[in-house]
Each structure stands twice: as C-alpha cells, then as structure tokens.
Design a protein around this motif. Structure first.
Motif, PDB file in Angstrom:
ATOM      1  N   PHE A 296      44.037  35.659  43.019  1.00  0.00           N
ATOM      2  CA  PHE A 296      43.302  35.589  41.755  1.00  0.00           C
ATOM      3  C   PHE A 296      43.926  34.579  40.799  1.00  0.00           C
ATOM      4  O   PHE A 296      43.216  33.759  40.193  1.00  0.00           O
ATOM      5  N   LEU A 297      45.241  34.602  40.650  1.00  0.00           N
ATOM      6  CA  LEU A 297      45.898  33.719  39.674  1.00  0.00           C
ATOM      7  C   LEU A 297      45.728  32.245  40.041  1.00  0.00           C
ATOM      8  O   LEU A 297      45.688  31.378  39.169  1.00  0.00           O
ATOM      9  N   GLY A 298      45.608  31.970  41.360  1.00  0.00           N
ATOM     10  CA  GLY A 298      45.438  30.584  41.802  1.00  0.00           C
ATOM     11  C   GLY A 298      43.990  30.122  41.790  1.00  0.00           C
ATOM     12  O   GLY A 298      43.713  28.933  41.580  1.00  0.00           O
ATOM     13  N   MET A 299      43.055  31.044  42.003  1.00  0.00           N
ATOM     14  CA  MET A 299      41.656  30.656  42.207  1.00  0.00           C
ATOM     15  C   MET A 299      40.739  30.900  41.007  1.00  0.00           C
ATOM     16  O   MET A 299      39.699  30.274  40.887  1.00  0.00           O
ATOM     17  N   ALA A 300      41.125  31.830  40.129  1.00  0.00           N
ATOM     18  CA  ALA A 300      40.224  32.168  39.011  1.00  0.00           C
ATOM     19  C   ALA A 300      40.218  31.054  37.973  1.00  0.00           C
ATOM     20  O   ALA A 300      41.243  30.405  37.742  1.00  0.00           O
ATOM     21  N   PRO A 301      39.079  30.809  37.331  1.00  0.00           N
ATOM     22  CA  PRO A 301      39.028  29.831  36.233  1.00  0.00           C
ATOM     23  C   PRO A 301      40.011  30.240  35.129  1.00  0.00           C
ATOM     24  O   PRO A 301      40.238  31.443  34.922  1.00  0.00           O
ATOM     25  N   LEU A 302      40.562  29.267  34.458  1.00  0.00           N
ATOM     26  CA  LEU A 302      41.597  29.513  33.445  1.00  0.00           C
ATOM     27  C   LEU A 302      41.150  30.540  32.400  1.00  0.00           C
ATOM     28  O   LEU A 302      41.900  31.450  32.048  1.00  0.00           O
ATOM     29  N   GLY A 303      39.922  30.413  31.910  1.00  0.00           N
ATOM     30  CA  GLY A 303      39.421  31.318  30.866  1.00  0.00           C
ATOM     31  C   GLY A 303      39.400  32.766  31.331  1.00  0.00           C
ATOM     32  O   GLY A 303      39.769  33.685  30.589  1.00  0.00           O
TER      33      GLY A 303
END
Length: 291
Positions: free
Chosen positions: A249-256
């Motif tokens: 999740f931390l690598g793939m999720a959009p920053l927002g």
C-alpha cells in the motif's frame, strides 16, 4: 481505485496477519474472554454431556482459536470425548494448526477432521452429501469478513446447532478504529470479498432479522501501529498492507490517499497515544447465539 493497487494473495495475507498478531493484543483479548466467560457459557450449553456418555461435537470455522478453546471445553467437561471439525481454506493456516495438534500431548480425548474449504464450500458439501451433522458448539472467529452472503452463512451454521448448542461469532466492534476507518476509506481500497467491511452492529442487525437470541460481550484490544509512520520500515509496510488489504500500500497508493489514511489513523476515533506509541483500537465483540 488505481489499477496498480491490488488485494493481498492468501500467502501475502498470512505474512501481513503475522505482523498484526505480533504487535496487537488480539489473542490476549480472546484469552480474557475465554477465561472470564467461556466456561460459564459452555457449562450451560452442554449439560447433556456431563455424564461423558457421548462426544461433544465442535466445529471451528477460521483458525484463530488455536487449541485454547479445545482446552476450555476439556476443563468444562473432564473426561468427555471431543469430536472437533475445522473449516479453513488457507493451507498455511491448516498446516500450522495441524503442527500444534501434533505437538500437544494432552489431546488424547480429541479427534480432528479437517476441511480445507471456505465456509460456503463446506455448506455446499454438507447439502450435496445430505450429511447435516449437529454440533454442540460452533466457533466463527474473525471470518465473516470473507463471506459472500453473511445472513445465509449465519443461518446455515445456526441450523447445524444441536439442541442447547451455542454459536460464537467473534467480530470487530463498532467501537474499534476499523469501523471509523472503513466508513471513510473503503471506497478507495481494492475490492475484497463481499462483506469484508462488517462490524458487530451489522451482525446483530442480521441476528435480529433472523429472530435469533444472542448476547454480546465487548472486550478491549489494541494494536501498536507506530511503525506505520516510520518511512521505509518493513514492519510498518506489512501493517499498512493488513490495514488496507492491499499489497504494498505505501508503495502503490497515490500520495493523497496514503497521507489521508495515515492522518485518519492518528485520530482519536481510531487510535490513542501511550508512552509515545500509537495504539490502534482493535476492540472485539464476542456474540453468543443460542440454538
């Protein structure tokens, strides 16, 4: 949902789940319930077996109970043979549980039947074979999130209870941080099996509609998620995967989304601070349903 975000595979889930168990009081919370409430619940439900003349039939769906529940049944009914069936689809969970059984010297009076199936596959098998066995105690531990049709699943397992039998459902409480998090962010995460985002109020609503008699016991539980906020921490990464049901999740999720979720995790409805650590509320509801 961003296409690159995906749900955890069975193997990835096992790894993320381990990081959760290592840093939470989930098992201690269940132990407390087992110690405080279960002997009384089981003594009342299975008085028929006091003379030890026939086995106590027990069905576990989901394997979070380890062998503790069996030992509680043994102490409530000394000398009574326990006929234990287990329904669990994850092969790694089944293998780990079998290993525990092999290493336990105190289970001479217990037989084990393993069904490496989902609850719906088990239900289908029972109906096809016409072998509608009755159980004195059925334990559904943290497994209704993965069920497609929750009302019918509860109805089916309730129909498997013998006279005076008990169905125990363990599910996340509405006072937990999960309830607050899911309300706000479920639409942003990869879709998981239907029913994944249910908490105790959703279950009691179903039980009311079905007309089943039940009691709810609430037990506090916490999960130290401090590592979720440490950049690049591998344990924190696994925790976020478990929280979101998402691989990396931390690598793939959009920053927002990542920042919003981390911010939400720090809110009082989700977590509290203790000795500089962030403790996520993992409160559990133990719902005892009468036959």
């Amino acid at each position: 949902v961003i296409p690159s975000m995906r749900s955890l595979t069975a193997e990835e889930y096992v790894e993320a789940f381990k990081s959760f168990l290592d840093h939470s009081t989930e098992h201690q919370c269940m132990d407390e319930f087992n110690k405080e409430e279960m002997p009384n619940i089981m003594a009342r439900s299975t008085l028929l077996h006091v003379n030890g003349s026939f086995p106590l039939a027990v069905l576990f769906t989901g394997l979070g109970a380890d062998l503790k529940m069996i030992r509680i049944l043994q102490s409530a009914h000394p000398g009574v043979f326990i006929d234990n069936e287990i329904v669990e689809p994850n092969p790694q969970h089944v293998a780990a549980y079998k290993e525990l059984v092999n290493q336990a010297p105190d289970l001479q009076n217990v037989s084990f039947i393993w069904h490496q199936l989902t609850s719906s596959e088990y239900e289908q098998q029972v109906k096809e074979e016409g072998t509608h066995k009755k159980f004195d105690f059925i334990h559904m531990i943290q497994m209704l999130y993965r069920v497609e049709d929750i009302p019918n699943t509860i109805k089916f397992f309730h129909s498997c209870l013998d006279h005076h039998g008990k169905l125990l459902i363990i599910i996340l409480s509405d006072s937990s941080g999960w309830a607050s998090l899911w309300k706000k962010y479920r639409h942003c995460l990869p879709s998981t099996d239907s029913g994944h985002y249910i908490t105790s109020n959703g279950i009691t609503d179903i039980l009311k509609r079905l007309g089943f008699e039940y009691r709810v016991f609430e037990f506090p539980s916490g999960w130290d998620i401090t590592e979720c906020f440490i950049e690049g921490d591998p344990v924190g990464g696994l925790m976020m995967d478990f929280l979101t049901g998402t691989k990396n999740f931390l690598g793939m999720a959009p920053l927002g989304l990542r920042q919003g979720l981390q911010e939400a995790l720090c809110q009082p409805e989700c977590s509290s601070k203790k000795d500089g650590r962030i403790i996520f509320s993992n409160n559990l509801s133990m719902i005892v349903v009468e036959s």
